[in-house]
Write an enzyme that holds these catalytic residues in place. Structure first.
Site, PDB file in Angstrom:
ATOM      1  N   GLU A  25       0.842  -1.226   0.000  1.00  0.00           N
ATOM      2  CA  GLU A  25       0.000   0.000   0.000  1.00  0.00           C
ATOM      3  C   GLU A  25       0.865   1.260   0.000  1.00  0.00           C
ATOM      4  O   GLU A  25       0.573   2.238   0.686  1.00  0.00           O
ATOM      5  CB  GLU A  25      -0.989  -0.038   1.175  1.00  0.00           C
ATOM      6  CG  GLU A  25      -1.933  -1.226   1.084  1.00  0.00           C
ATOM      7  CD  GLU A  25      -2.875  -1.376   2.273  1.00  0.00           C
ATOM      8  OE1 GLU A  25      -2.915  -0.489   3.127  1.00  0.00           O
ATOM      9  OE2 GLU A  25      -3.579  -2.410   2.327  1.00  0.00           O
ATOM     10  N   GLU A  62      -5.124  -8.147  -0.735  1.00  0.00           N
ATOM     11  CA  GLU A  62      -5.990  -7.912   0.431  1.00  0.00           C
ATOM     12  C   GLU A  62      -7.327  -7.424  -0.076  1.00  0.00           C
ATOM     13  O   GLU A  62      -7.380  -6.553  -0.955  1.00  0.00           O
ATOM     14  CB  GLU A  62      -5.424  -6.804   1.345  1.00  0.00           C
ATOM     15  CG  GLU A  62      -4.298  -7.207   2.241  1.00  0.00           C
ATOM     16  CD  GLU A  62      -3.866  -6.057   3.146  1.00  0.00           C
ATOM     17  OE1 GLU A  62      -4.722  -5.261   3.569  1.00  0.00           O
ATOM     18  OE2 GLU A  62      -2.651  -5.967   3.403  1.00  0.00           O
TER      19      GLU A  62
END
Ligand code: BMA
Length: 811
Positions: free
Chosen positions: A621, A726
């Site tokens: 991320e 995810e």
């Protein structure tokens, strides 16, 4: 007859056929059959040569067109017009891919409307075979990886749903969802039999073509099995003819004969054994061919000319058998259809059995008017085995197809073709497979096993990766497009109502099986902590990793690593990246942290003492601003340097060779944005992304699909793996989220299905601070029944659904 002699004797025939093909047949289809309005090709052209753009479009017709233009592009690549063949092949491919392939359940529909909407969504193995054949040829002609992947995906579906493990061979047809179907006939003229010669003939054809471009051992076994079934069950040793219909255990249920199929099978069998390169099988197949060739000649009608294609009516109840004669030197096509017990049925106009596929079922088909003016140049049915087939009239002058032009003037059809030429054109489209291999290209270009190119096998970014790590990478690559592995974070360590209870898993308790991917978090390993930030103790973690790996699943690890500058957690965004890079104040410390990672992953062992492969996903991320390595806290170059140093230090300095490396940004809007901080192909094995946004409801499915497309395309171009690393919706409030939102996006098309795995975020034990922080269901949770359905979907793989991932694929 030597090859040279054969080629010499056939040279004029070959030249004439090549002319027919390039000046008659292919231009005809290019000029008359393209559907400008809806895309693809029109579903029907009638006896007056009028295209019907509103006619439905069948899988078989479109697969044949795809095959034909692909084969033309390959065989005629260096001739004028070759670019048009390639363009037509790609046009057909688009239609097959976008309209005929079922995006949810896989496989090709039987029939779609003119504009591509599903009309008859059943899954006939027969149609799957035509599609496999066509896609394999497209790959062979163009090298397009995607076509091969699609062919393999169809093979996989047929194997999964239709193969009869007990008696060998294949069931006939299924519902759209690949469930049981009561009436499996292709059309009303076929017997409702469990197994048919015709389906197996085309599976044979398709598997031989696929094997030439994808020499997979399982495919080889199945192709050999189909050949064996032909030799021991389908060919009637007494008469030399093919038997047509069978019970599930191969007991024949009809004594009808199909001369056309006898002839067709003779070369398809040889083609298949040639592809296999099995001399013993070839000798057996050649003996069969000899017998049947003689028998088939009985089907040739002398006297008035023309060939009789289908034999007498079978005695089996319900099987109706058509008889076609191109009589009077090919002047007329007559059809007679014998019904049950030989009862005559009304004649049909040739145009009613046009190129659009099978006859409609039911009474409508029986009430069609008798022929007004049947013509010898009526197109053959798009699929073999129907009530009408037109074979070359005896006096159609094959080499003289052009010579026949202008004969009497009345023979001219579209494209300046004589009727004889048009008959030939239609025949050739239907039978180009055989003609091109067996006659037009006699002595030249017949593929031998040695011609078979094995797909290149790219490896992980670590050239010294352990055998198991390399196998994992290769097997996941090979599985892409067929299965998507399901993963869950911290699955064995805790669930919504429990922690540290051996054997438990919320995923198993709600869905019925353990996940196929276990992701964990190495946060805290750098500080020598006993447990990570979510209280997972490393000593236990080691055992859970061994447990999951021992079950054959994939182990992954993210790393919410502390801030090396401040000592705070990963969300402490004090500037730190520059400090850990070589020359920075915290660099030595960072190396020690990596030593901790190396020691831990080096301690992960399987039952034989082998290192457990782990997909390591550090610094994820990075396009968000919440972690110290995130977008606002490091330049792209700094981030890349951090990632590269991490890989280089572990791999090259510390000699860690059981890691695959995953790069996984948060949501992104374009491939460029995705790649903005990409460290480079030499440091990455998995192109992943985390997405908790577009998965919330079906309303944003297109966004998720676009992201999946982008990541799969970027990964494929680099020969890497793609993953949704995810995802989830906290507390899964939509009880149908699994099959209503997530699955349709994953199953959307052949690209989305190439995601290697998806991983759901954790089920934090219920607490005051985290009262409903779970992303997978637990037993009794509202979405659990839907999750169980999702788990059973053939696209999804949980534990037990995956092949052995840790041994190199056999070659
Ligand atoms: C977040 C939450 C936190 C957790 C962290 C690291 O998304 O799940 O509860 O501590 O990830 O796993």
């Amino acid at each position: 007859m030597s090859t040279a002699d054969g080629a010499g004797a056939l040279a004029p025939l070959r030249a004439a056929m090549a002319r027919e093909l390039t000046e008659g047949i292919l231009p005809y289809w290019l000029s008359r059959a393209v559907d400008e309005r809806h895309g693809g090709f029109v579903g029907r052209i009638d006896e007056d040569d009028v295209p019907h753009p509103d006619a439905p479009k069948g899988a078989v017709l479109n697969a044949r067109i795809l095959w034909t233009f692909s084969a033309a592009a390959r065989a005629l690549g260096d001739t004028p017009g070759a670019a048009r063949y390639r363009a037509a092949a790609d046009r057909a491919l688009r239609f097959v891919r976008e309209c005929l392939v079922d995006p949810v359940y896989g496989g090709v529909y039987w029939m779609v409307d003119a504009d591509g909407a599903p009309r008859d969504a059943r899954k006939h193995v027969y149609a799957q075979a035509f599609a496999i054949y066509a896609l394999s040829e497209h790959h062979r002609a163009t090298g397009a990886d995607e076509s091969l992947r699609e062919a393999v995906a169809l093979f996989d579906l047929v194997e999964r749903h239709a193969h009869d493990a007990e008696h060998g061979g294949y069931e006939e047809a299924f519902t759209r969802e690949w469930g049981r179907l009561d009436d499996v006939r292709l059309s009303e003229v076929d017997a409702d039999a469990r197994k048919s010669m015709n389906t197996h003939l085309h599976v044979l054809e398709a598997y031989a073509a696929l094997y030439r471009v994808w020499p997979d051992p399982r495919l080889r076994d199945r192709l050999a099995e189909v050949v064996e079934r032909f030799l021991d069950r389908i060919v009637d040793a007494r008469t030399g003819h093919l038997r047509l219909f069978f019970d599930g255990d191969w007991t024949p249920t009809s004594d009808a004969v199909s001369y056309g199929h006898d002839v067709e099978a003779s070369w398809l069998l040889l083609d298949a054994v040639d592809a296999l390169g099995d001399a013993a099988l070839r000798a057996r197949a050649a003996r069969v061919r000899g017998g049947r060739g003689r028998r088939a000649r009985r089907g040739v009608r002398r006297g008035r000319g023309g060939d009789l294609l289908r034999g007498r009516a079978g005695r089996a109840g319900g099987h109706r058998q058509g008889v076609v004669a191109a009589g009077g030197g090919g002047r007329r096509v007559r059809e007679r259809v014998a019904g049950d017990r030989g009862r005559a049925l009304p004649r049909r106009r040739a145009r009613d059995v046009g190129v659009h596929g099978p006859l409609p079922r039911g009474p409508r088909a029986r009430r069609v008017a008798p022929p007004r003016r049947a013509r010898r140049d009526a197109p053959p049915r798009a699929r073999e085995g129907g009530p009408v087939e037109v074979l070359l009239p005896q006096r159609a002058r094959v080499p003289g197809g052009h010579g026949a032009r202008g004969r009497g003037g009345r023979g001219r059809g579209a494209g300046g073709m004589s009727r004889a030429g048009r008959t030939f054109r239609a025949i050739t489209l239907g039978a180009l497979a055989g003609v091109s291999a067996a006659a037009a290209c006699a002595g030249a270009g017949r593929a031998r096993p040695a011609d078979v190119a094995a797909p290149a096998a790219p490896g992980p970014a670590d050239p010294r990766a352990t055998a198991e790590t390399r196998a994992l990478f290769a097997n996941l690559r090979a599985l892409a497009g067929r299965r998507i592995l399901f993963g869950h974070h911290d699955d064995l360590a805790y669930g919504y109502t429990w922690r540290n209870e051996p054997g438990r898993s919320d995923v198993k308790e709600s869905g019925g099986a353990y996940p196929a991917v276990y992701e964990w978090d190495l946060s805290g390993i750098e500080a020598d902590s006993a447990a990570n930030l979510d209280r997972v103790e490393f000593a236990r973690l080691r055992a859970w990793i061994a447990e999951g790996y021992g079950r054959g699943s994939v182990i992954a690890a993210c790393w919410h690593v502390h801030n090396p500058a401040s000592g705070g957690n990963a969300w402490d965004t004090t500037a730190a990246v520059a400090a850990v890079l070589p020359g920075g104040a915290r660099h030595a410390e960072y190396r020690r942290w990596l030593d901790g990672v190396a020691a831990f992953v080096g301690s992960l062992r399987g039952a034989r003492g082998e290192l457990v492969p782990v997909v390591f996903r550090p610094f994820h991320e990075m396009n968000g601003g919440w972690f110290w390595w995130g977008a606002r806290h490091a330049t792209p170059e700094q981030y890349q340097a951090l990632y590269r140093f991490t890989v280089t230090y572990l791999r090259d300095t510390r000699g860690v060779h059981n890691l695959l490396y995953a790069y996984s940004p948060d949501v992104f809007d374009s491939p460029d944005a995705y790649l903005a901080r990409y460290p480079g192909d030499a440091f990455v094995d998995v192109l992943g992304f985390d997405d908790y946004q577009s998965v919330r409801s079906p309303a944003t499915r297109a966004v998720l699909v676009r992201r999946l497309h982008d990541v799969v395309a970027l990964a494929d171009a680099r020969r890497k793996l793609a993953a949704l690393t995810e995802t989830g919706v906290e507390s899964v409030p939509d009880s149908l989220w699994w099959t209503g939102t997530l699955l349709p996006a994953l199953a959307s098309d052949s690209l989305t299905r190439r995601v290697a795995w998806i991983s759901l975020w954790r089920n934090a034990p219920r607490s005051a601070a985290l009262p409903h922080h779970f992303f997978a269901p637990y037993a009794g949770q509202a979405s659990a029944p839907d999750f169980a359905r999702f788990r059973r979907d053939p696209l999804m793989a949980f534990e037990g659904d995956v092949p052995d991932l840790y041994h190199a694929p056999r070659d």
